[in-house]
Design an enzyme around this catalytic site. Sequence first.
Site, PDB file in Angstrom:
ATOM      1  N   ASP A  26       0.805  -1.227   0.000  1.00 39.64           N
ATOM      2  CA  ASP A  26       0.000   0.000   0.000  1.00 39.64           C
ATOM      3  C   ASP A  26       0.838   1.276   0.000  1.00 39.64           C
ATOM      4  O   ASP A  26       0.336   2.342  -0.376  1.00 39.64           O
ATOM      5  CB  ASP A  26      -0.964   0.006   1.198  1.00 39.64           C
ATOM      6  N   HIS A  30       3.646   1.693  -1.880  1.00 39.69           N
ATOM      7  CA  HIS A  30       3.851   1.922  -3.315  1.00 39.69           C
ATOM      8  C   HIS A  30       2.552   2.425  -3.958  1.00 39.69           C
ATOM      9  O   HIS A  30       2.556   3.338  -4.788  1.00 39.69           O
ATOM     10  CB  HIS A  30       4.241   0.618  -4.019  1.00 39.69           C
ATOM     11  N   GLY A  53       8.929   7.934  -1.961  1.00 36.78           N
ATOM     12  CA  GLY A  53       8.380   7.902  -0.608  1.00 36.78           C
ATOM     13  C   GLY A  53       9.321   8.526   0.407  1.00 36.78           C
ATOM     14  O   GLY A  53      10.540   8.364   0.333  1.00 36.78           O
TER      15      GLY A  53
HETATM   16  P1  AMP Z   1      11.130   0.206  -3.128  1.00 37.13           P
HETATM   17  O1  AMP Z   1      10.328  -0.717  -3.984  1.00 37.13           O
HETATM   18  O2  AMP Z   1      11.296  -0.256  -1.727  1.00 37.13           O
HETATM   19  O3  AMP Z   1      12.423   0.618  -3.790  1.00 37.13           O
HETATM   20  O4  AMP Z   1      10.282   1.543  -3.000  1.00 37.13           O
HETATM   21  C1  AMP Z   1       9.820   2.231  -4.138  1.00 37.13           C
HETATM   22  C2  AMP Z   1       9.268   3.564  -3.720  1.00 37.13           C
HETATM   23  O5  AMP Z   1       8.187   3.377  -2.814  1.00 37.13           O
HETATM   24  C3  AMP Z   1      10.318   4.433  -2.998  1.00 37.13           C
HETATM   25  O6  AMP Z   1      10.177   5.780  -3.403  1.00 37.13           O
HETATM   26  C4  AMP Z   1       9.942   4.251  -1.554  1.00 37.13           C
HETATM   27  O7  AMP Z   1      10.315   5.334  -0.723  1.00 37.13           O
HETATM   28  C5  AMP Z   1       8.434   4.141  -1.639  1.00 37.13           C
HETATM   29  N1  AMP Z   1       7.917   3.452  -0.451  1.00 37.13           N
HETATM   30  C6  AMP Z   1       8.306   2.244   0.028  1.00 37.13           C
HETATM   31  N2  AMP Z   1       7.658   1.964   1.172  1.00 37.13           N
HETATM   32  C7  AMP Z   1       6.837   3.021   1.425  1.00 37.13           C
HETATM   33  C8  AMP Z   1       5.911   3.342   2.469  1.00 37.13           C
HETATM   34  N3  AMP Z   1       5.686   2.526   3.498  1.00 37.13           N
HETATM   35  N4  AMP Z   1       5.259   4.517   2.390  1.00 37.13           N
HETATM   36  C9  AMP Z   1       5.471   5.379   1.359  1.00 37.13           C
HETATM   37  N5  AMP Z   1       6.337   5.125   0.346  1.00 37.13           N
HETATM   38  C10 AMP Z   1       7.014   3.971   0.380  1.00 37.13           C
END
Ligand code: AMP
Length: 279
Positions: A35, A37, A147
Site C-alpha cells: 500500500d 507503493h 516515498g
Molecule cells: P522500493 O520498492 O522499496 O524501492 O520503494 C519504491 C518507492 O516506494 C520508494 O520511493 C519508496 O520510498 C516508496 N515506499 C516504500 N515503502 C513506502 C511506504 N511505506 N510509504 C510510502 N512510500 C514507500
Amino acid sequence: MQIAETIEETRRIVKEWRKEGLSVGLVPTMGYLHDGHKSLIVRAAGENDRVVVSDFVNPTQFGVNEDLDSYPRDMERDAAVCEEAGAALIFHPSPEEMYFPDHCTFVDMESLTKGLCGKTRPTHFRGVCTVVSKLFHIVAPDRAYFGQKDAQQLAVIRRMARDLDFDIEIVGCPIVREADGLAMSSRNTYLDGKERQAALILSQALARGEEMAKAGEKDAAKIKAAMEEKIRTEPLAKIDYVEIVDADTMESLDTVAGRPLAAIAVYIGKTRLIDNTLL
Ligand code: AMP
C-alpha cells in the site's frame, strides 16, 4: 494497462502519449508492491494523464553480501496493484536489458550519501542514482514520485535532479504504515511472528523522539539517547544508526531546528529495517 520489458517499447509508448499532449508521471519501484507503493501510484495518477511504474530489482544498488537474490518478487500481483491504482504502463526490464555487460558509467554523489544508510551500504546510492537517471532518461516524465519512507534517497534524488538539470518535478509522498505503526516495506516479509512484533520498536522509538521535540527539547543528543534507550529494550533489535539530521542536507544536527529529521536503521534478527520522522 500495458507491460513493457524493453527500453525501446517503453520509449515508443511514452512518445505516443507525448504526441497526444499527455503528461506523464513515473513511480520507480523494486516491485513486490504494497500500500505504500500504491499510495505513490494513486497520487501520480491524480496529477498526471499517464503513469509509468518501473518494477525492477536493481542489482547495482545492492552490496555483495546483501539480499539481491532473495529479494521478494511477484509480477502478477504487482500488475494487479498497478492496474487498480491507475497506472497505464509497467516497465519491467531484465537486468540485461538495463545494463550492458560492459556497463561502466555511474552517477555518484559527493555528499548526502556518506552518512546514515551510506555508512553500511557504501555503494548503494551510486546504484540508486544510476538507475534513477536511466529511468529518467528512458521515461522522461514530467513528475517522479518517491516515498518519504526512504528519506535519504528522496533527498539524494532531489539533489541529483537539481545538480544534473533533470527537468522533472520530484514529488515526496508520506510514509504509509500498518495499523500498528510499522512502516510498510517489501522487506517486512522477511520477518517471522516474533520479529514482526519486535519491529514495532522502530516506530515506537521515533514516537518517543517526536514527543520530546514536541515538548520543546532542542538538544539532539538527548533525543538520540532516548530513542536508542527505547530500542535497546527490545532484545531482537540491534541498532545500525539513530541520527538526527537536516532533512535536505542529511547533515547531523546538534540542535533541533529547521527541518530536523529523526532517522533510524535497526536490525530485527537478520532483517535491516529503516524508518524516520520529521521532528
Ligand atoms: P522500493 O520498492 O522499496 O524501492 O520503494 C519504491 C518507492 O516506494 C520508494 O520511493 C519508496 O520510498 C516508496 N515506499 C516504500 N515503502 C513506502 C511506504 N511505506 N510509504 C510510502 N512510500 C514507500
